[in-house]
Design an enzyme around this catalytic site. Structure first.
Site, short mmCIF file in Angstrom:
data_model
loop_
_atom_site.label_atom_id
_atom_site.label_comp_id
_atom_site.label_asym_id
_atom_site.label_seq_id
_atom_site.Cartn_x
_atom_site.Cartn_y
_atom_site.Cartn_z
N SER A 1 0.69 -1.22 -0.16
CA SER A 1 0.01 0.15 -0.11
C SER A 1 0.78 1.45 -0.09
O SER A 1 0.45 2.43 0.17
CB SER A 1 -0.89 -0.09 1.26
OG SER A 1 -0.10 -0.01 2.38
N ASN B 1 -2.14 -2.79 13.04
CA ASN B 1 -3.75 -2.38 13.03
C ASN B 1 -4.05 -1.19 13.73
O ASN B 1 -4.72 -0.46 13.50
CB ASN B 1 -4.31 -3.66 13.65
CG ASN B 1 -4.09 -5.01 12.96
OD1 ASN B 1 -3.56 -4.97 11.68
ND2 ASN B 1 -4.38 -5.83 13.21
N THR C 1 -37.55 28.60 -10.43
CA THR C 1 -38.19 27.29 -9.93
C THR C 1 -38.59 26.44 -11.05
O THR C 1 -39.14 27.02 -12.21
CB THR C 1 -39.51 27.31 -8.95
OG1 THR C 1 -40.50 27.83 -9.58
CG2 THR C 1 -39.01 28.26 -7.92
N HIS C 2 -38.38 25.30 -10.95
CA HIS C 2 -38.44 24.26 -12.43
C HIS C 2 -37.83 24.81 -13.58
O HIS C 2 -38.16 24.46 -14.57
CB HIS C 2 -40.10 24.31 -12.62
CG HIS C 2 -40.82 24.02 -11.26
ND1 HIS C 2 -41.20 22.66 -10.96
CD2 HIS C 2 -41.36 24.54 -10.53
CE1 HIS C 2 -41.78 22.60 -9.82
NE2 HIS C 2 -42.10 23.81 -9.59
N SER D 1 -11.34 25.72 -27.25
CA SER D 1 -11.58 24.64 -28.01
C SER D 1 -10.36 24.40 -28.81
O SER D 1 -10.00 25.29 -29.65
CB SER D 1 -12.90 24.68 -28.93
OG SER D 1 -13.04 23.69 -29.72
N LYS E 1 -14.66 29.46 -29.30
CA LYS E 1 -15.32 29.02 -27.87
C LYS E 1 -14.36 29.50 -26.57
O LYS E 1 -13.13 29.63 -26.92
CB LYS E 1 -15.14 27.47 -28.04
CG LYS E 1 -16.29 26.61 -28.93
CD LYS E 1 -17.81 27.02 -28.39
CE LYS E 1 -18.14 26.25 -27.04
NZ LYS E 1 -17.88 24.77 -27.33
N ASN F 1 -14.54 28.27 -22.97
CA ASN F 1 -15.39 27.29 -22.24
C ASN F 1 -15.24 27.47 -20.54
O ASN F 1 -14.07 27.69 -20.14
CB ASN F 1 -14.94 25.82 -22.56
CG ASN F 1 -15.58 25.56 -23.98
OD1 ASN F 1 -16.33 26.12 -24.59
ND2 ASN F 1 -14.55 24.76 -24.62
N TYR G 1 -9.89 -6.38 12.67
CA TYR G 1 -9.23 -5.75 11.31
C TYR G 1 -9.07 -6.86 10.34
O TYR G 1 -8.77 -8.13 10.56
CB TYR G 1 -7.44 -5.34 11.64
CG TYR G 1 -6.89 -5.03 10.59
CD1 TYR G 1 -6.90 -3.52 10.03
CD2 TYR G 1 -6.19 -5.96 9.59
CE1 TYR G 1 -6.32 -3.28 9.09
CE2 TYR G 1 -5.26 -5.34 8.72
CZ TYR G 1 -5.56 -4.14 8.29
OH TYR G 1 -4.88 -3.47 7.06
N GLN H 1 -7.27 -1.87 4.12
CA GLN H 1 -6.01 -1.05 3.36
C GLN H 1 -6.67 -0.17 2.34
O GLN H 1 -6.21 0.70 2.24
CB GLN H 1 -5.11 -1.79 2.95
CG GLN H 1 -3.93 -1.12 2.37
CD GLN H 1 -2.93 -2.58 2.11
OE1 GLN H 1 -2.07 -2.87 3.09
NE2 GLN H 1 -2.57 -2.73 0.77
N LYS I 1 -7.76 4.01 2.49
CA LYS I 1 -6.98 4.95 2.15
C LYS I 1 -7.32 5.93 0.86
O LYS I 1 -7.47 6.99 0.84
CB LYS I 1 -5.67 5.08 2.53
CG LYS I 1 -5.34 4.78 3.86
CD LYS I 1 -4.01 4.39 4.11
CE LYS I 1 -3.76 2.75 4.28
NZ LYS I 1 -4.81 2.04 5.03
N1 ARG Z 1 -1.13 -1.46 5.36
C1 ARG Z 1 -1.97 -1.90 6.22
C2 ARG Z 1 -3.22 -1.00 6.10
O1 ARG Z 1 -3.28 -0.18 5.40
C3 ARG Z 1 -1.35 -1.72 7.66
C4 ARG Z 1 -2.18 -2.68 8.44
C5 ARG Z 1 -1.67 -4.18 8.24
N2 ARG Z 1 -1.71 -5.08 9.19
C6 ARG Z 1 -1.61 -6.33 9.13
N3 ARG Z 1 -1.70 -7.04 9.93
N4 ARG Z 1 -1.17 -6.82 7.92
O2 ARG Z 1 -4.54 -1.25 6.51
#
Ligand code: ARG
Length: 483
Positions: free
Chosen positions: A32, A119, A164-165, A286, A292, A294, A326, A331, A334
Protein backbone atom coordinates in the site's frame (compact mmCIF):
# COMPACT_ATOMS: atom_id res chain seq x y z
CA UNK A 1 17.05 -17.18 9.04
CA UNK A 2 16.71 -20.13 6.66
CA UNK A 3 16.14 -19.80 2.96
CA UNK A 4 12.74 -21.13 2.01
CA UNK A 5 11.95 -20.33 -1.62
CA UNK A 6 13.79 -19.48 -4.75
CA UNK A 7 13.65 -15.74 -4.06
CA UNK A 8 16.44 -14.36 -1.95
CA UNK A 9 15.15 -13.52 1.51
CA UNK A 10 14.47 -9.90 2.17
CA UNK A 11 14.13 -9.06 5.82
CA UNK A 12 10.44 -8.61 6.60
CA UNK A 13 9.51 -8.14 10.22
CA UNK A 14 7.24 -11.15 10.07
CA UNK A 15 9.57 -13.36 8.01
CA UNK A 16 10.37 -15.72 10.88
CA UNK A 17 6.88 -17.22 10.75
CA UNK A 18 6.91 -17.92 7.04
CA UNK A 19 9.23 -20.52 5.60
CA UNK A 20 9.58 -18.92 2.18
CA UNK A 21 10.15 -15.60 0.58
CA UNK A 22 7.07 -13.72 -0.63
CA UNK A 23 6.31 -14.02 -4.32
CA UNK A 24 6.90 -10.70 -6.08
CA UNK A 25 3.33 -10.80 -7.38
CA UNK A 26 1.96 -11.07 -3.86
CA UNK A 27 4.38 -8.44 -2.66
CA UNK A 28 3.22 -6.04 -5.36
CA UNK A 29 -0.43 -6.82 -4.83
CA UNK A 30 -0.42 -6.39 -1.07
CA UNK A 31 1.71 -3.25 -0.95
CA UNK A 32 0.00 0.00 0.00
CA UNK A 33 3.10 2.14 -0.08
CA UNK A 34 2.08 4.16 -3.12
CA UNK A 35 -0.99 5.34 -1.27
CA UNK A 36 0.03 5.45 2.38
CA UNK A 37 3.51 6.97 2.02
CA UNK A 38 1.91 10.35 2.47
CA UNK A 39 1.13 9.34 6.06
CA UNK A 40 4.82 9.53 6.96
CA UNK A 41 4.49 12.49 9.32
CA UNK A 42 1.54 10.95 11.15
CA UNK A 43 3.38 7.62 11.36
CA UNK A 44 6.53 9.15 12.77
CA UNK A 45 4.54 11.29 15.21
CA UNK A 46 2.64 8.22 16.41
CA UNK A 47 5.89 6.33 16.90
CA UNK A 48 7.53 9.16 18.80
CA UNK A 49 4.55 9.39 21.15
CA UNK A 50 4.54 5.62 21.58
CA UNK A 51 8.29 5.52 22.31
CA UNK A 52 8.01 8.28 24.93
CA UNK A 53 5.25 6.33 26.63
CA UNK A 54 7.32 3.11 26.55
CA UNK A 55 10.13 5.03 28.24
CA UNK A 56 7.89 6.50 30.92
CA UNK A 57 6.32 3.09 31.52
CA UNK A 58 9.81 1.62 32.04
CA UNK A 59 9.48 -0.68 29.02
CA UNK A 60 12.54 0.86 27.37
CA UNK A 61 15.33 2.78 29.08
CA UNK A 62 16.37 6.38 28.48
CA UNK A 63 19.21 5.62 26.10
CA UNK A 64 17.05 3.26 24.10
CA UNK A 65 14.36 5.87 23.90
CA UNK A 66 16.79 8.52 22.85
CA UNK A 67 18.22 6.39 20.08
CA UNK A 68 14.73 5.60 18.82
CA UNK A 69 13.45 9.17 18.93
CA UNK A 70 16.58 10.57 17.31
CA UNK A 71 16.32 7.96 14.58
CA UNK A 72 12.67 8.81 14.02
CA UNK A 73 13.45 12.53 13.81
CA UNK A 74 16.13 11.80 11.26
CA UNK A 75 13.66 9.74 9.25
CA UNK A 76 11.18 12.61 9.34
CA UNK A 77 13.92 14.91 8.04
CA UNK A 78 14.65 12.45 5.24
CA UNK A 79 11.00 12.43 4.21
CA UNK A 80 10.76 16.18 4.34
CA UNK A 81 13.87 16.69 2.24
CA UNK A 82 12.76 13.98 -0.19
CA UNK A 83 15.82 11.93 0.73
CA UNK A 84 14.02 8.90 2.11
CA UNK A 85 14.72 5.84 -0.02
CA UNK A 86 12.03 3.18 -0.13
CA UNK A 87 12.93 -0.47 -0.38
CA UNK A 88 11.06 -2.82 -2.70
CA UNK A 89 10.19 -4.94 0.32
CA UNK A 90 8.55 -2.07 2.22
CA UNK A 91 4.96 -3.22 2.38
CA UNK A 92 3.57 0.02 3.73
CA UNK A 93 4.68 3.25 5.34
CA UNK A 94 4.80 1.63 8.80
CA UNK A 95 7.24 -1.06 7.68
CA UNK A 96 9.29 1.45 5.71
CA UNK A 97 9.79 3.63 8.79
CA UNK A 98 10.60 0.67 11.00
CA UNK A 99 13.03 -0.79 8.45
CA UNK A 100 14.82 2.54 8.16
CA UNK A 101 14.96 2.89 11.93
CA UNK A 102 16.77 -0.46 12.07
CA UNK A 103 19.28 0.82 9.54
CA UNK A 104 19.85 4.01 11.51
CA UNK A 105 19.62 2.87 15.12
CA UNK A 106 20.39 -0.84 14.91
CA UNK A 107 18.90 -3.49 17.17
CA UNK A 108 17.25 -0.99 19.56
CA UNK A 109 14.74 -0.29 16.77
CA UNK A 110 13.29 -3.70 17.56
CA UNK A 111 11.88 -2.28 20.80
CA UNK A 112 9.70 0.39 19.20
CA UNK A 113 6.88 -1.94 18.21
CA UNK A 114 6.46 -3.10 21.83
CA UNK A 115 2.74 -3.35 22.63
CA UNK A 116 1.76 -2.12 19.20
CA UNK A 117 0.38 -3.61 16.01
CA UNK A 118 0.13 -2.13 12.58
CA UNK A 119 -3.60 -2.48 13.09
CA UNK A 120 -3.80 0.13 15.84
CA UNK A 121 -0.93 2.03 14.23
CA UNK A 122 -2.63 2.54 10.88
CA UNK A 123 -5.91 3.49 12.56
CA UNK A 124 -4.00 6.10 14.58
CA UNK A 125 -2.20 7.48 11.53
CA UNK A 126 -5.42 7.74 9.57
CA UNK A 127 -7.24 9.49 12.40
CA UNK A 128 -4.40 11.99 12.74
CA UNK A 129 -4.69 12.60 9.02
CA UNK A 130 -8.47 13.04 9.28
CA UNK A 131 -8.06 15.60 12.08
CA UNK A 132 -5.89 17.90 10.01
CA UNK A 133 -7.66 17.21 6.72
CA UNK A 134 -10.98 18.35 8.20
CA UNK A 135 -9.44 21.58 9.43
CA UNK A 136 -7.83 22.27 6.07
CA UNK A 137 -11.15 21.67 4.31
CA UNK A 138 -13.02 23.91 6.73
CA UNK A 139 -10.49 26.67 6.11
CA UNK A 140 -10.87 26.25 2.36
CA UNK A 141 -14.65 26.32 2.70
CA UNK A 142 -14.50 29.61 4.64
CA UNK A 143 -12.36 31.05 1.83
CA UNK A 144 -15.09 30.21 -0.68
CA UNK A 145 -17.70 31.66 1.68
CA UNK A 146 -15.61 34.79 1.93
CA UNK A 147 -15.46 35.15 -1.85
CA UNK A 148 -19.23 34.67 -2.10
CA UNK A 149 -19.89 37.27 0.60
CA UNK A 150 -17.62 39.77 -1.16
CA UNK A 151 -19.47 39.35 -4.41
CA UNK A 152 -22.77 39.52 -2.53
CA UNK A 153 -21.79 42.86 -1.01
CA UNK A 154 -20.97 44.15 -4.45
CA UNK A 155 -24.31 42.92 -5.84
CA UNK A 156 -26.54 43.80 -2.96
CA UNK A 157 -29.08 45.48 -5.25
CA UNK A 158 -28.45 43.61 -8.49
CA UNK A 159 -31.83 42.18 -9.40
CA UNK A 160 -32.13 38.85 -11.14
CA UNK A 161 -34.87 36.29 -11.50
CA UNK A 162 -35.00 33.37 -9.10
CA UNK A 163 -35.95 30.15 -10.85
CA UNK A 164 -38.14 27.25 -9.91
CA UNK A 165 -38.52 24.30 -12.30
CA UNK A 166 -36.04 26.09 -14.55
CA UNK A 167 -38.65 28.82 -15.11
CA UNK A 168 -38.33 32.44 -14.08
CA UNK A 169 -40.19 32.69 -10.79
CA UNK A 170 -39.72 35.85 -8.74
CA UNK A 171 -37.21 38.68 -8.47
CA UNK A 172 -34.31 38.30 -6.06
CA UNK A 173 -30.91 39.93 -5.80
CA UNK A 174 -27.72 38.31 -7.01
CA UNK A 175 -26.48 38.76 -3.45
CA UNK A 176 -29.31 36.64 -2.11
CA UNK A 177 -28.59 33.94 -4.67
CA UNK A 178 -24.87 33.86 -3.82
CA UNK A 179 -25.59 33.82 -0.10
CA UNK A 180 -27.58 30.61 -0.55
CA UNK A 181 -24.24 28.90 -1.22
CA UNK A 182 -22.75 30.43 1.92
CA UNK A 183 -25.48 28.64 3.88
CA UNK A 184 -24.81 25.32 2.16
CA UNK A 185 -21.11 25.64 2.88
CA UNK A 186 -21.81 26.44 6.51
CA UNK A 187 -23.66 23.14 6.84
CA UNK A 188 -20.70 21.42 5.16
CA UNK A 189 -18.41 23.02 7.71
CA UNK A 190 -20.63 21.71 10.49
CA UNK A 191 -20.46 18.20 9.07
CA UNK A 192 -16.68 18.35 8.68
CA UNK A 193 -16.20 19.53 12.25
CA UNK A 194 -18.57 16.84 13.44
CA UNK A 195 -16.70 14.16 11.49
CA UNK A 196 -13.51 15.54 12.97
CA UNK A 197 -14.90 15.24 16.48
CA UNK A 198 -15.52 11.54 15.93
CA UNK A 199 -12.06 11.11 14.41
CA UNK A 200 -10.60 12.57 17.57
CA UNK A 201 -10.16 9.25 19.39
CA UNK A 202 -6.85 7.44 19.93
CA UNK A 203 -6.84 3.76 18.85
CA UNK A 204 -3.20 3.11 19.82
CA UNK A 205 -2.99 0.66 22.69
CA UNK A 206 -5.59 -1.61 21.10
CA UNK A 207 -2.83 -3.75 19.64
CA UNK A 208 -3.84 -6.16 16.90
CA UNK A 209 -7.29 -6.61 18.43
CA UNK A 210 -7.05 -7.46 22.14
CA UNK A 211 -4.95 -4.69 23.62
CA UNK A 212 -1.77 -5.67 25.38
CA UNK A 213 -0.59 -7.49 28.49
CA UNK A 214 1.88 -4.65 29.04
CA UNK A 215 0.86 -1.71 31.14
CA UNK A 216 0.75 0.93 28.44
CA UNK A 217 -0.25 4.46 29.35
CA UNK A 218 -2.78 5.20 26.63
CA UNK A 219 -3.80 8.57 28.07
CA UNK A 220 -0.22 9.80 27.91
CA UNK A 221 -0.06 8.87 24.22
CA UNK A 222 -3.39 10.60 23.57
CA UNK A 223 -2.17 13.79 25.25
CA UNK A 224 1.10 13.70 23.35
CA UNK A 225 -0.67 13.34 20.00
CA UNK A 226 -3.46 15.80 20.84
CA UNK A 227 -6.33 13.29 20.83
CA UNK A 228 -9.26 14.23 23.05
CA UNK A 229 -10.28 10.68 23.88
CA UNK A 230 -8.99 7.14 23.86
CA UNK A 231 -10.97 4.33 22.27
CA UNK A 232 -13.10 2.32 24.69
CA UNK A 233 -13.01 -1.04 22.93
CA UNK A 234 -9.94 -2.55 21.28
CA UNK A 235 -11.94 -4.63 18.78
CA UNK A 236 -13.88 -1.61 17.60
CA UNK A 237 -10.79 0.60 17.58
CA UNK A 238 -8.88 -1.49 15.03
CA UNK A 239 -11.86 -2.22 12.79
CA UNK A 240 -13.73 1.09 12.89
CA UNK A 241 -13.54 3.29 9.82
CA UNK A 242 -16.76 5.21 10.45
CA UNK A 243 -14.72 8.37 10.78
CA UNK A 244 -13.33 7.85 7.27
CA UNK A 245 -16.85 7.33 5.93
CA UNK A 246 -18.04 10.46 7.69
CA UNK A 247 -15.22 12.65 6.41
CA UNK A 248 -15.70 11.27 2.90
CA UNK A 249 -19.47 11.72 3.07
CA UNK A 250 -19.00 15.31 4.27
CA UNK A 251 -16.70 15.84 1.26
CA UNK A 252 -19.28 14.27 -1.06
CA UNK A 253 -22.08 16.58 0.02
CA UNK A 254 -19.71 19.52 -0.10
CA UNK A 255 -18.84 18.49 -3.65
CA UNK A 256 -22.53 18.26 -4.50
CA UNK A 257 -22.83 21.89 -3.43
CA UNK A 258 -19.77 22.88 -5.43
CA UNK A 259 -21.26 21.02 -8.36
CA UNK A 260 -24.51 22.96 -8.15
CA UNK A 261 -22.62 26.24 -8.09
CA UNK A 262 -20.51 25.04 -11.02
CA UNK A 263 -23.60 24.05 -12.94
CA UNK A 264 -24.95 27.56 -12.55
CA UNK A 265 -21.68 29.13 -13.63
CA UNK A 266 -21.71 26.94 -16.73
CA UNK A 267 -25.26 27.94 -17.64
CA UNK A 268 -24.81 31.58 -16.73
CA UNK A 269 -21.77 31.73 -19.00
CA UNK A 270 -23.81 30.43 -21.95
CA UNK A 271 -25.07 32.80 -24.66
CA UNK A 272 -28.60 31.75 -23.75
CA UNK A 273 -28.28 33.16 -20.23
CA UNK A 274 -25.46 35.63 -20.68
CA UNK A 275 -25.46 36.32 -16.94
CA UNK A 276 -21.76 35.76 -16.45
CA UNK A 277 -18.45 35.76 -18.22
CA UNK A 278 -15.23 34.18 -17.05
CA UNK A 279 -12.07 36.19 -17.66
CA UNK A 280 -9.64 34.55 -20.08
CA UNK A 281 -7.42 33.56 -17.17
CA UNK A 282 -10.18 31.31 -15.89
CA UNK A 283 -11.62 29.90 -19.08
CA UNK A 284 -10.37 27.41 -21.64
CA UNK A 285 -10.58 27.23 -25.42
CA UNK A 286 -11.59 24.63 -27.97
CA UNK A 287 -9.07 22.80 -30.17
CA UNK A 288 -11.51 22.96 -33.07
CA UNK A 289 -13.92 25.87 -32.72
CA UNK A 290 -12.00 29.14 -32.70
CA UNK A 291 -14.85 31.11 -31.13
CA UNK A 292 -15.19 28.98 -28.01
CA UNK A 293 -14.49 30.08 -24.49
CA UNK A 294 -15.36 27.27 -22.16
CA UNK A 295 -15.91 27.05 -18.40
CA UNK A 296 -13.96 23.77 -18.12
CA UNK A 297 -12.92 24.23 -14.49
CA UNK A 298 -16.56 24.46 -13.41
CA UNK A 299 -17.45 21.47 -15.58
CA UNK A 300 -14.65 19.44 -13.99
CA UNK A 301 -15.81 20.37 -10.51
CA UNK A 302 -19.20 19.01 -11.51
CA UNK A 303 -17.60 15.91 -13.00
CA UNK A 304 -15.31 15.18 -10.07
CA UNK A 305 -18.27 15.23 -7.75
CA UNK A 306 -19.17 11.87 -9.28
CA UNK A 307 -15.87 10.44 -8.10
CA UNK A 308 -16.25 11.67 -4.53
CA UNK A 309 -19.79 10.27 -4.34
CA UNK A 310 -18.17 7.04 -5.55
CA UNK A 311 -15.63 7.24 -2.74
CA UNK A 312 -18.45 7.12 -0.18
CA UNK A 313 -19.87 4.05 -1.91
CA UNK A 314 -16.41 2.47 -1.93
CA UNK A 315 -16.01 2.89 1.81
CA UNK A 316 -19.51 1.76 2.72
CA UNK A 317 -19.16 -1.31 0.50
CA UNK A 318 -15.75 -2.02 1.99
CA UNK A 319 -17.21 -2.13 5.48
CA UNK A 320 -20.60 -3.72 4.97
CA UNK A 321 -19.54 -7.38 4.95
CA UNK A 322 -16.48 -7.11 7.11
CA UNK A 323 -16.37 -9.28 10.22
CA UNK A 324 -14.58 -7.98 13.29
CA UNK A 325 -11.91 -6.97 13.68
CA UNK A 326 -9.07 -5.80 11.39
CA UNK A 327 -9.08 -7.32 7.92
CA UNK A 328 -6.66 -6.42 5.19
CA UNK A 329 -9.58 -5.14 3.11
CA UNK A 330 -9.33 -2.04 5.29
CA UNK A 331 -6.12 -1.07 3.53
CA UNK A 332 -8.37 0.05 0.66
CA UNK A 333 -9.89 2.79 2.85
CA UNK A 334 -7.08 5.23 2.20
CA UNK A 335 -7.41 5.67 -1.54
CA UNK A 336 -11.06 6.68 -1.19
CA UNK A 337 -10.55 8.97 1.79
CA UNK A 338 -7.51 10.72 0.30
CA UNK A 339 -9.24 11.12 -3.04
CA UNK A 340 -12.31 12.66 -1.42
CA UNK A 341 -10.26 15.10 0.67
CA UNK A 342 -7.87 16.03 -2.17
CA UNK A 343 -10.69 16.54 -4.65
CA UNK A 344 -12.77 18.61 -2.25
CA UNK A 345 -9.77 20.77 -1.31
CA UNK A 346 -8.78 21.38 -4.93
CA UNK A 347 -12.37 22.11 -5.94
CA UNK A 348 -12.89 24.62 -3.13
CA UNK A 349 -9.70 26.44 -4.12
CA UNK A 350 -10.67 26.59 -7.79
CA UNK A 351 -14.24 27.68 -7.12
CA UNK A 352 -12.97 30.41 -4.81
CA UNK A 353 -10.99 31.78 -7.74
CA UNK A 354 -13.89 31.43 -10.15
CA UNK A 355 -16.23 33.27 -7.79
CA UNK A 356 -13.66 36.03 -7.32
CA UNK A 357 -12.98 36.31 -11.04
CA UNK A 358 -16.37 35.88 -12.70
CA UNK A 359 -17.87 39.01 -14.27
CA UNK A 360 -21.58 39.30 -13.79
CA UNK A 361 -23.65 40.85 -16.56
CA UNK A 362 -26.03 42.82 -14.39
CA UNK A 363 -27.90 44.24 -17.41
CA UNK A 364 -28.78 40.75 -18.64
CA UNK A 365 -29.90 39.80 -15.15
CA UNK A 366 -32.03 42.91 -14.81
CA UNK A 367 -33.56 42.40 -18.25
CA UNK A 368 -34.50 38.84 -17.32
CA UNK A 369 -35.93 40.01 -13.99
CA UNK A 370 -37.94 42.77 -15.67
CA UNK A 371 -40.41 40.23 -17.05
CA UNK A 372 -43.68 41.51 -15.43
CA UNK A 373 -44.91 37.94 -15.03
CA UNK A 374 -42.40 37.60 -12.19
CA UNK A 375 -44.59 39.95 -10.18
CA UNK A 376 -47.81 37.96 -10.53
CA UNK A 377 -47.44 36.74 -6.94
CA UNK A 378 -46.93 40.32 -5.76
CA UNK A 379 -50.27 41.29 -7.29
CA UNK A 380 -52.01 38.34 -5.67
CA UNK A 381 -50.49 39.30 -2.30
CA UNK A 382 -51.51 42.93 -2.90
CA UNK A 383 -55.09 41.75 -3.33
CA UNK A 384 -54.78 39.60 -0.18
CA UNK A 385 -53.86 42.74 1.74
CA UNK A 386 -57.14 44.21 0.47
CA UNK A 387 -59.11 41.34 1.91
CA UNK A 388 -59.27 38.93 -1.02
CA UNK A 389 -58.72 35.27 0.01
CA UNK A 390 -55.42 34.05 -1.43
CA UNK A 391 -56.91 31.25 -3.55
CA UNK A 392 -59.28 33.74 -5.14
CA UNK A 393 -56.49 36.28 -5.71
CA UNK A 394 -54.39 33.53 -7.31
CA UNK A 395 -57.24 32.74 -9.68
CA UNK A 396 -57.83 36.38 -10.58
CA UNK A 397 -54.19 37.03 -11.39
CA UNK A 398 -53.86 33.64 -13.13
CA UNK A 399 -56.67 34.47 -15.52
CA UNK A 400 -55.11 37.87 -16.26
CA UNK A 401 -51.80 36.16 -17.03
CA UNK A 402 -53.61 33.89 -19.49
CA UNK A 403 -55.48 36.82 -20.96
CA UNK A 404 -52.39 38.97 -21.60
CA UNK A 405 -50.59 35.96 -23.10
CA UNK A 406 -53.47 35.54 -25.54
CA UNK A 407 -53.53 39.24 -26.31
CA UNK A 408 -49.75 39.33 -26.69
CA UNK A 409 -49.46 41.88 -23.90
CA UNK A 410 -47.85 41.70 -20.46
CA UNK A 411 -49.28 42.20 -16.99
CA UNK A 412 -47.65 45.59 -16.94
CA UNK A 413 -49.83 46.67 -19.91
CA UNK A 414 -53.09 46.21 -17.99
CA UNK A 415 -54.72 49.48 -16.92
CA UNK A 416 -56.12 50.20 -13.49
CA UNK A 417 -59.58 49.93 -15.02
CA UNK A 418 -58.81 46.50 -16.43
CA UNK A 419 -57.52 45.34 -13.05
CA UNK A 420 -60.57 46.75 -11.29
CA UNK A 421 -62.77 44.95 -13.77
CA UNK A 422 -61.02 41.73 -12.82
CA UNK A 423 -61.18 42.47 -9.11
CA UNK A 424 -63.00 45.29 -7.37
CA UNK A 425 -60.39 45.32 -4.59
CA UNK A 426 -57.72 46.61 -7.01
CA UNK A 427 -56.63 50.19 -6.22
CA UNK A 428 -54.97 52.84 -8.38
CA UNK A 429 -51.59 51.86 -7.02
CA UNK A 430 -51.81 48.33 -8.47
CA UNK A 431 -49.88 49.41 -11.57
CA UNK A 432 -47.04 50.66 -9.39
CA UNK A 433 -46.23 47.10 -8.36
CA UNK A 434 -44.29 46.48 -11.54
CA UNK A 435 -41.15 48.28 -10.55
CA UNK A 436 -38.68 45.47 -9.98
CA UNK A 437 -36.55 47.42 -7.51
CA UNK A 438 -39.49 48.14 -5.27
CA UNK A 439 -40.47 44.48 -5.67
CA UNK A 440 -37.13 43.64 -4.05
CA UNK A 441 -37.73 46.16 -1.27
CA UNK A 442 -41.07 44.51 -0.51
CA UNK A 443 -39.18 41.36 0.44
CA UNK A 444 -37.39 42.38 3.60
CA UNK A 445 -38.89 39.56 5.60
CA UNK A 446 -36.20 37.70 7.56
CA UNK A 447 -34.49 35.28 5.20
CA UNK A 448 -35.82 37.08 2.15
CA UNK A 449 -34.04 38.79 -0.77
CA UNK A 450 -34.85 42.40 0.20
CA UNK A 451 -31.80 44.66 0.64
CA UNK A 452 -32.36 45.03 4.39
CA UNK A 453 -32.69 41.29 4.83
CA UNK A 454 -29.63 40.72 2.67
CA UNK A 455 -27.60 43.21 4.75
CA UNK A 456 -28.60 41.20 7.78
CA UNK A 457 -27.54 37.97 6.06
CA UNK A 458 -24.21 39.46 5.04
CA UNK A 459 -23.49 40.66 8.57
CA UNK A 460 -24.39 37.26 9.93
CA UNK A 461 -22.26 35.46 7.31
CA UNK A 462 -19.24 37.61 8.15
CA UNK A 463 -19.66 36.79 11.85
CA UNK A 464 -20.09 33.08 11.17
CA UNK A 465 -17.00 32.93 8.93
CA UNK A 466 -15.01 34.77 11.61
CA UNK A 467 -16.23 32.36 14.31
CA UNK A 468 -15.41 29.32 12.19
CA UNK A 469 -11.90 30.57 11.55
CA UNK A 470 -11.34 31.21 15.24
CA UNK A 471 -12.61 27.72 16.10
CA UNK A 472 -10.30 26.17 13.51
CA UNK A 473 -7.30 28.09 14.87
CA UNK A 474 -8.10 26.86 18.38
CA UNK A 475 -8.36 23.25 17.24
CA UNK A 476 -5.16 23.49 15.22
CA UNK A 477 -3.33 24.94 18.21
CA UNK A 478 -3.67 21.68 20.10
CA UNK A 479 -0.39 19.93 20.87
CA UNK A 480 0.08 17.59 17.91
CA UNK A 481 3.60 16.52 18.68
CA UNK A 482 5.95 19.43 18.16
CA UNK A 483 8.48 18.55 15.52
N1 ARG B 1 -1.04 -1.41 5.31
C1 ARG B 1 -2.03 -1.85 6.24
C2 ARG B 1 -3.28 -0.98 6.11
O1 ARG B 1 -3.21 0.01 5.51
C3 ARG B 1 -1.50 -1.72 7.63
C4 ARG B 1 -2.02 -2.72 8.58
C5 ARG B 1 -1.65 -4.07 8.18
N2 ARG B 1 -1.77 -4.99 9.23
C6 ARG B 1 -1.51 -6.27 9.05
N3 ARG B 1 -1.55 -7.02 10.06
N4 ARG B 1 -1.18 -6.76 7.88
O2 ARG B 1 -4.34 -1.35 6.59
Amino acid sequence: MGEGGKHPRRGKVWSARLGAVTSPAIEGYTSSLDIDRRLYAEDVAGSIAHARMLRDAGLINREQHQAIEQGLMRILGEFESNAFVFDGADEDIHMAVERRLHEIAGAVAGRLHTGRSRNDQVATDLRLYALSACLALVRAATDLQDALVWRAQEHHRTVMPAYTHGQRAQPVSLAHHLLAYVEMLQRDIGRLLDARRRSDVLPLGSGAVAGSTLSLDRRAVATELGFSEISANSIDAVSDRDFAVEVTAACALLMVHCSRLSEELVWWASSEFGFAELPDTHATGSSLMPQKKNPDAAELARGRTARVVGDVVTLMTLLKGLPLAYNRDLQEDKRALFDAVDTAAATLAVLTELVQAVRFNTDAMRAAAADPALLATDIAEYLVERGVPFREAHEIVGSQVRRVAEERRTLRDLSVAEWREACSAAGDDIVELFDVDSALHRRNLLGGPGPRSVSHQIGRAIDVIEATRRAVDDLAARPILER
